[in-house]
Design a protein around this motif. Structure first.
Motif, PDB file in Angstrom:
ATOM      1  N   ASP A 154     -37.534  11.384 -29.070  1.00 56.13           N
ATOM      2  CA  ASP A 154     -37.288  11.459 -27.624  1.00 56.13           C
ATOM      3  C   ASP A 154     -37.156  12.927 -27.239  1.00 56.13           C
ATOM      4  O   ASP A 154     -36.722  13.748 -28.049  1.00 56.13           O
ATOM      5  CB  ASP A 154     -35.975  10.756 -27.256  1.00 56.13           C
ATOM      6  N   TYR A 155     -37.510  13.245 -26.017  1.00 58.08           N
ATOM      7  CA  TYR A 155     -37.321  14.617 -25.528  1.00 58.08           C
ATOM      8  C   TYR A 155     -36.443  14.519 -24.277  1.00 58.08           C
ATOM      9  O   TYR A 155     -36.884  14.004 -23.241  1.00 58.08           O
ATOM     10  CB  TYR A 155     -38.678  15.240 -25.197  1.00 58.08           C
ATOM     11  N   ILE A 156     -35.215  14.945 -24.402  1.00 56.78           N
ATOM     12  CA  ILE A 156     -34.267  14.749 -23.300  1.00 56.78           C
ATOM     13  C   ILE A 156     -33.692  16.093 -22.869  1.00 56.78           C
ATOM     14  O   ILE A 156     -33.062  16.788 -23.670  1.00 56.78           O
ATOM     15  CB  ILE A 156     -33.101  13.820 -23.732  1.00 56.78           C
ATOM     16  N   THR A 157     -33.940  16.457 -21.619  1.00 58.80           N
ATOM     17  CA  THR A 157     -33.307  17.654 -21.054  1.00 58.80           C
ATOM     18  C   THR A 157     -32.676  17.233 -19.716  1.00 58.80           C
ATOM     19  O   THR A 157     -32.758  16.066 -19.328  1.00 58.80           O
ATOM     20  CB  THR A 157     -34.341  18.778 -20.822  1.00 58.80           C
ATOM     21  N   ASP A 158     -32.085  18.184 -19.001  1.00 59.70           N
ATOM     22  CA  ASP A 158     -31.455  17.837 -17.717  1.00 59.70           C
ATOM     23  C   ASP A 158     -32.446  17.160 -16.784  1.00 59.70           C
ATOM     24  O   ASP A 158     -32.162  16.144 -16.160  1.00 59.70           O
ATOM     25  CB  ASP A 158     -30.954  19.100 -17.006  1.00 59.70           C
ATOM     26  N   LYS A 207     -36.901  13.713 -19.041  1.00 57.86           N
ATOM     27  CA  LYS A 207     -36.470  12.772 -20.071  1.00 57.86           C
ATOM     28  C   LYS A 207     -37.683  11.970 -20.510  1.00 57.86           C
ATOM     29  O   LYS A 207     -38.272  11.241 -19.698  1.00 57.86           O
ATOM     30  CB  LYS A 207     -35.400  11.819 -19.511  1.00 57.86           C
ATOM     31  N   ASN A 235     -30.165  21.396 -21.354  1.00 53.90           N
ATOM     32  CA  ASN A 235     -29.695  20.029 -21.515  1.00 53.90           C
ATOM     33  C   ASN A 235     -28.181  20.040 -21.439  1.00 53.90           C
ATOM     34  O   ASN A 235     -27.526  20.572 -22.320  1.00 53.90           O
ATOM     35  CB  ASN A 235     -30.156  19.492 -22.886  1.00 53.90           C
ATOM     36  N   HIS A 275     -38.556  10.641 -15.666  1.00 55.72           N
ATOM     37  CA  HIS A 275     -38.352   9.694 -16.764  1.00 55.72           C
ATOM     38  C   HIS A 275     -39.720   9.235 -17.261  1.00 55.72           C
ATOM     39  O   HIS A 275     -40.435   8.525 -16.537  1.00 55.72           O
ATOM     40  CB  HIS A 275     -37.549   8.479 -16.288  1.00 55.72           C
ATOM     41  N   THR A 333     -27.203  16.355 -16.430  1.00 57.99           N
ATOM     42  CA  THR A 333     -28.174  15.439 -15.836  1.00 57.99           C
ATOM     43  C   THR A 333     -27.708  14.935 -14.475  1.00 57.99           C
ATOM     44  O   THR A 333     -26.524  14.631 -14.307  1.00 57.99           O
ATOM     45  CB  THR A 333     -28.362  14.223 -16.761  1.00 57.99           C
ATOM     46  N   HIS A 357     -35.467  10.764  -8.345  1.00 64.39           N
ATOM     47  CA  HIS A 357     -35.864  10.480  -9.725  1.00 64.39           C
ATOM     48  C   HIS A 357     -37.253   9.857  -9.675  1.00 64.39           C
ATOM     49  O   HIS A 357     -37.532   9.023  -8.806  1.00 64.39           O
ATOM     50  CB  HIS A 357     -34.905   9.464 -10.362  1.00 64.39           C
ATOM     51  N   THR A 387     -35.867  14.608 -10.974  1.00 66.09           N
ATOM     52  CA  THR A 387     -35.597  14.251 -12.374  1.00 66.09           C
ATOM     53  C   THR A 387     -36.690  13.290 -12.830  1.00 66.09           C
ATOM     54  O   THR A 387     -37.052  12.353 -12.119  1.00 66.09           O
ATOM     55  CB  THR A 387     -34.220  13.571 -12.521  1.00 66.09           C
ATOM     56  N   TYR A 408     -38.841   9.125 -23.059  1.00 67.43           N
ATOM     57  CA  TYR A 408     -38.344   8.120 -23.991  1.00 67.43           C
ATOM     58  C   TYR A 408     -39.507   7.633 -24.835  1.00 67.43           C
ATOM     59  O   TYR A 408     -40.522   7.187 -24.291  1.00 67.43           O
ATOM     60  CB  TYR A 408     -37.727   6.939 -23.233  1.00 67.43           C
TER      61      TYR A 408
END
Ligand SMILES: C[S@@+](CC[C@H](N)C(=O)[O-])C[C@H]1O[C@@H](n2cnc3c(N)ncnc32)[C@H](O)[C@@H]1O
Length: 513
Positions: free
Chosen positions: A219-223, A226, A495, A470, A498, A444, A468, A228
């Motif tokens: 997974d690559y998750i930053t503020d 994201k 990160n 996803h 969020t 989002h 943001t 999934y």
């Protein structure tokens, strides 16, 4: 006299071009060989070292140096300048026996006719025996001059570069397995072109070095971004009525072979109708997560099967309409770099961008176009009456993100130690238009088919919107590639803080009509 006969690497920014050559030859970009060399360096890297002095002055290799700077290489192979007579003494005499042995091993190939492999062997023999290297002066030795001419007759420079790249790649792909390397060479020139072999062996070389955990979830998750590593069949981590726009491009129907390791992948269905039904299954649950005035933007196309366009796009439109979606807009993304196609029909140089909504009045704002008129052909009107034209072409782009450059991304992935196989990307400019038109600050958004993260990049191009993102992606390698794709243009993402969703309570997922 001590000489550095080993190749060493230098940052091209540290090297000083050869002014004398530059004065004589003029602008390297105007040289007729420039484009050819550029392509070859993009594919194979710089195979022939530059000749440089101890003080980093280039003796030979101005054009390679120019290209290295222009495509952002951070190191180039170099040899220290050396007198050709010295080189001959050191190299040719020492290796004579070995060289003659090599010659014997390939002579039977030569009798059969020149294969790419035997060509390479003959070239190497000439180069080794006569000490032919870039920068070696031929005026001092007529022997070397003759040998160079002979070598040019066996294969011109581009082909020599390609053959050497295949050899280098095969050594990396099958280390210490001469049999496998030889077996591969047997196919080159008979059914497999040299250029196809360069590409394939590059892929084999990179794959041979790949880390073992490449198939594991990533997974690559930053503020703000994201991604999934999960199928978009599962949107359970996205709250109800929280997403303003779903933007993305599914795998097209029967346009690409299936990805290895992914059973029943979308796009491989026997019929266009089944494909459209499967897509519908993925878009119906979006009614739950989409805000009432939100949009679903689908970038899509279809191919020809049994002499007819399959109708995959049209099937999708009908099924979406039957299931309560509104077709608010149909944009055409015109493409000017398409290869001509066969068949008794025109070359299709467009893709559809469909905008579906839940309500007849979605969020829609074209005022961001103010400032692009009047020279931009994608824009109609001015001021409050300004509108986007439905025929979009990127020549008159909005953010000048240029075309999707998967070549550059693939190279970056290779530097990180893995091969990027699947990469049907669109330029971030396309989702940028969708974001600007249908979103507002602080929203989002989601992409069900993240691929290499182009929609995520569009979010970052539209920095003022503070969106943001996803993304959903089944292939962990594509998520890794997305991270690289994003960070090579926008740097490492932070990160820590969020922006929260504002979830509602309605949890129902509608059924297919
Ligand atoms: C056409 S590509 C999208 C490319 C993307 N727009 C870009 O520019 O990078 C489609 C992607 O969808 C992914 N995919 C296919 N089925 C999926 C699913 N059920 N859930 C999530 N991703 C899926 C594929 O692995 C592929 O990377």
């Amino acid at each position: 006299m001590q000489h550095n006969l080993r190749v060493f690497y230098r940052d091209p920014k540290e090297l000083i071009p050869n002014q004398l050559n530059a004065d004589i030859s003029g602008d390297p970009q105007k040289n007729s060989r420039y484009q050819e060399l550029l392509q070859s360096i993009k594919i194979c890297g710089i195979l022939q070292p530059l000749i440089v002095t101890k003080r980093n002055r280039i003796r030979a290799g101005n054009m390679r140096h120019h290209i290295a700077l222009s495509i952002g290489l951070t190191k180039v192979p170099c040899l220290e300048e050396i007198d050709s007579d010295e080189l001959l003494k050191v190299e040719a005499v020492e290796n004579k026996e070995q060289i003659i042995d090599n010659y014997k091993t390939v002579s039977h190939d030569i009798n059969k006719g020149d294969t790419p492999y035997s060509k390479l062997m003959r070239i190497k023999i000439l180069e080794e025996y006569y000490g032919i290297r870039q920068g070696v002066r031929i005026d001092k030795s007529p022997e070397i001059k003759q040998a160079k001419e002979k070598r040019d007759k066996i294969a011109p420079q581009t082909e020599r570069t390609q053959l050497k790249a295949i050899e280098k790649n095969l050594e990396l792909a099958f280390p210490d397995d001469a049999e496998k390397q030889k077996e591969y060479w047997g196919k080159v020139g008979t059914g497999k072109s040299v250029i196809a072999a360069v590409k394939e062996t590059k892929m084999l070389a990179v794959k041979a070095q790949e880390p073992e955990d490449l198939d594991e979830r990533f997974d690559y998750i930053t503020d703000q971004i994201k991604i999934y590593n999960q199928s978009c069949l599962d949107l359970s981590n996205i709250p109800n009525k929280s997403i303003r726009a779903i933007i993305g491009s599914p795998p097209y129907h029967l346009m690409k072979p299936p990805q290895e390791g992914f059973e029943n992948e979308l796009g491989q269905e026997e019929t266009a109708k089944q494909y459209a039904l499967n897509l519908l299954e993925l878009y119906l649950p979006c009614k739950r997560i989409l805000l009432d005035d939100g949009s679903i933007w689908i970038v899509i196309n279809e191919g020809v099967k049994n002499g007819s366009y399959t109708g995959a796009v049209e099937w999708l439109i009908v099924l979406m309409l039957e299931n309560g979606f509104i077709l608010n807009d149909v944009l055409i993304w015109a493409k000017y770099n398409t290869q001509p196609s066969g068949g008794n029909r025109s070359t299709r140089n467009f893709e559809y961008i469909l905008q579906f909504t839940l309500k007849p009045v979605p969020k829609c704002d074209f005022t961001w176009l103010n400032g692009f008129e009047p020279l931009n052909d994608n824009v109609f009107g001015v001021g409050a009456g300004i509108k986007l034209a439905s025929f979009i072409h990127l020549k008159e782009g909005f953010v000048k993100t240029s075309v999707a450059n998967t070549g550059r991304l693939r190279e970056a992935c290779e530097k990180e130690g893995f091969y990027l196989e699947h990469s049907s990307t669109y330029p971030p400019e396309i989702p940028f238009v969708c974001i600007k038109t249908s979103c507002q600050k602080g929203d989002h958004i989601a992409d069900l088919f993240n691929g290499c993260g182009s929609t995520a990049k569009a979010v970052l191009y539209a920095a003022d919107m503070d969106i943001t993102y996803h993304g959903f992606e089944i292939n962990p390698v594509s998520v890794r590639a997305s991270k690289i794709n994003i960070e090579m243009d926008f740097g490492k993402q932070s990160n820590g803080k969020t922006k929260e969703f504002k979830p509602t309570t309605d949890n129902s997922t509608p059924k297919v009509a």
